[in-house]
Design a protein around this motif. Structure first.
Motif, mmCIF file in Angstrom:
data_model
loop_
_atom_site.group_PDB
_atom_site.id
_atom_site.type_symbol
_atom_site.label_atom_id
_atom_site.label_comp_id
_atom_site.label_asym_id
_atom_site.label_seq_id
_atom_site.Cartn_x
_atom_site.Cartn_y
_atom_site.Cartn_z
ATOM 1 N N VAL A 1 45.153 30.721 31.933
ATOM 2 C CA VAL A 1 43.854 31.228 32.377
ATOM 3 C C VAL A 1 43.182 31.854 31.165
ATOM 4 C CG1 VAL A 1 42.674 32.872 33.887
ATOM 5 C CG2 VAL A 1 44.706 31.691 34.711
ATOM 6 N N ILE A 2 41.892 31.569 31.000
ATOM 7 C CA ILE A 2 41.116 32.186 29.921
ATOM 8 C C ILE A 2 40.035 33.044 30.572
ATOM 9 C CG2 ILE A 2 39.587 31.761 27.955
ATOM 10 C CD1 ILE A 2 41.158 29.103 27.553
ATOM 11 N N MET A 3 39.969 34.315 30.177
ATOM 12 C CA MET A 3 38.962 35.232 30.721
ATOM 13 C C MET A 3 38.208 35.864 29.560
ATOM 14 S SD MET A 3 41.114 37.305 33.600
ATOM 15 C CE MET A 3 42.159 36.490 34.778
ATOM 16 N N GLN A 4 36.953 36.196 29.825
ATOM 17 C CA GLN A 4 36.163 36.896 28.809
ATOM 18 C C GLN A 4 36.445 38.381 28.890
ATOM 19 O OE1 GLN A 4 32.072 35.744 29.498
ATOM 20 N NE2 GLN A 4 32.256 34.071 28.030
ATOM 21 N N ASN A 5 36.533 39.021 27.729
ATOM 22 C CA ASN A 5 36.768 40.457 27.649
ATOM 23 C C ASN A 5 35.702 41.213 28.444
ATOM 24 O OD1 ASN A 5 38.041 42.827 26.625
ATOM 25 N ND2 ASN A 5 36.368 43.044 25.165
ATOM 26 N N GLY A 6 36.148 42.192 29.254
ATOM 27 C CA GLY A 6 35.217 43.024 30.003
ATOM 28 C C GLY A 6 34.773 42.462 31.331
ATOM 29 N N THR A 7 35.258 41.266 31.696
ATOM 30 C CA THR A 7 34.847 40.663 32.966
ATOM 31 C C THR A 7 35.927 40.885 34.028
ATOM 32 O OG1 THR A 7 35.810 38.508 32.429
ATOM 33 C CG2 THR A 7 33.506 38.885 31.772
ATOM 34 N N THR A 8 35.644 40.400 35.225
ATOM 35 C CA THR A 8 36.622 40.426 36.305
ATOM 36 C C THR A 8 37.234 39.038 36.411
ATOM 37 O OG1 THR A 8 35.389 42.101 37.518
ATOM 38 C CG2 THR A 8 36.907 40.745 38.794
ATOM 39 N N GLY A 9 38.550 38.978 36.439
ATOM 40 C CA GLY A 9 39.219 37.682 36.524
ATOM 41 C C GLY A 9 40.278 37.685 37.598
ATOM 42 N N THR A 10 40.608 36.488 38.074
ATOM 43 C CA THR A 10 41.611 36.327 39.132
ATOM 44 C C THR A 10 42.832 35.608 38.591
ATOM 45 O OG1 THR A 10 39.892 36.256 40.824
ATOM 46 C CG2 THR A 10 42.024 35.325 41.419
ATOM 47 N N LEU A 11 43.985 36.161 38.894
ATOM 48 C CA LEU A 11 45.252 35.498 38.608
ATOM 49 C C LEU A 11 45.790 35.013 39.951
ATOM 50 C CD1 LEU A 11 46.706 38.077 36.079
ATOM 51 C CD2 LEU A 11 45.815 35.807 35.558
ATOM 52 N N ARG A 12 45.766 33.686 40.133
ATOM 53 C CA ARG A 12 46.144 33.111 41.418
ATOM 54 C C ARG A 12 47.645 32.886 41.502
ATOM 55 N NH1 ARG A 12 41.410 32.197 43.405
ATOM 56 N NH2 ARG A 12 39.720 31.501 42.080
ATOM 57 N N CYS A 13 48.188 33.101 42.690
ATOM 58 C CA CYS A 13 49.589 32.801 42.940
ATOM 59 C C CYS A 13 49.756 32.512 44.422
ATOM 60 C CB CYS A 13 50.480 33.974 42.524
ATOM 61 S SG CYS A 13 52.252 33.637 42.740
ATOM 62 N N THR A 14 50.374 31.379 44.723
ATOM 63 C CA THR A 14 50.682 31.019 46.103
ATOM 64 C C THR A 14 52.173 30.698 46.184
ATOM 65 O OG1 THR A 14 50.106 28.710 45.674
ATOM 66 C CG2 THR A 14 48.378 30.106 46.606
ATOM 67 N N PHE A 15 52.713 30.772 47.378
ATOM 68 C CA PHE A 15 54.140 30.473 47.532
ATOM 69 C C PHE A 15 54.388 29.666 48.797
ATOM 70 C CE2 PHE A 15 53.492 34.380 49.876
ATOM 71 C CZ PHE A 15 54.391 34.336 50.945
ATOM 72 N N LYS A 16 55.528 28.960 48.793
ATOM 73 C CA LYS A 16 55.978 28.224 49.963
ATOM 74 C C LYS A 16 57.274 28.875 50.422
ATOM 75 C CE LYS A 16 54.249 23.573 49.005
ATOM 76 N NZ LYS A 16 53.365 23.753 47.882
#
Length: 122
Positions: free
Chosen positions: A7-22
């Motif tokens: 994942v690439i995010m810009q400094n100072g922004t809001t970002g999401t780290l996604r994770c799903t499971f089975k």
């Protein structure tokens, strides 16, 4: 468990780290989620060893160390097997590896999923 490999995010922004499971088991109050972080920068306390930055259990989230405490928010829906978090604001020091691990007893085996995060100039 499944995450985005990078994942690439810009400094100072809001970002999401996604994770799903089975899991073949029903999600219950015993289901727990651990998000850990290992920095790629040698001058931080998070270098070399993953540190827990967020823990979710019994329907409640427990923030980790001060560096992440007010910046990590649980945005998933554990009943839909989504345990994603939001990071805001992102900082250059967040560059590194994030690990997502879900335990859904008695289904507690499995390798944590990894996401490489790169924080770049906006």
């Amino acid at each position: 468990m499944h995450t985005d490999p990078e994942v690439i995010m810009q400094n100072g922004t809001t970002g999401t780290l996604r994770c799903t499971f089975k899991s073949s088991e029903v999600v219950s109050s015993f289901t727990s989620v651990t998000w850990s972080f290992q920095s790629s920068q040698p001058d931080t306390q998070f270098f070399n060893t993953p540190h827990t930055i967020f823990y979710f259990s019994n329907g409640k989230g427990f923030p980790g160390p001060t560096e992440f405490k007010d910046r990590v928010q649980f945005i998933g829906d554990i009943n839909k097997r989504d345990v994603s978090i939001q990071l805001s604001p992102t900082q250059f020091s967040d560059t590194g590896t994030f690990f997502c691990d879900v335990k859904n007893p008695p289904d507690v085996t499995g390798t944590p999923a990894r996401t490489e995060l790169r924080v770049v100039e906006s």
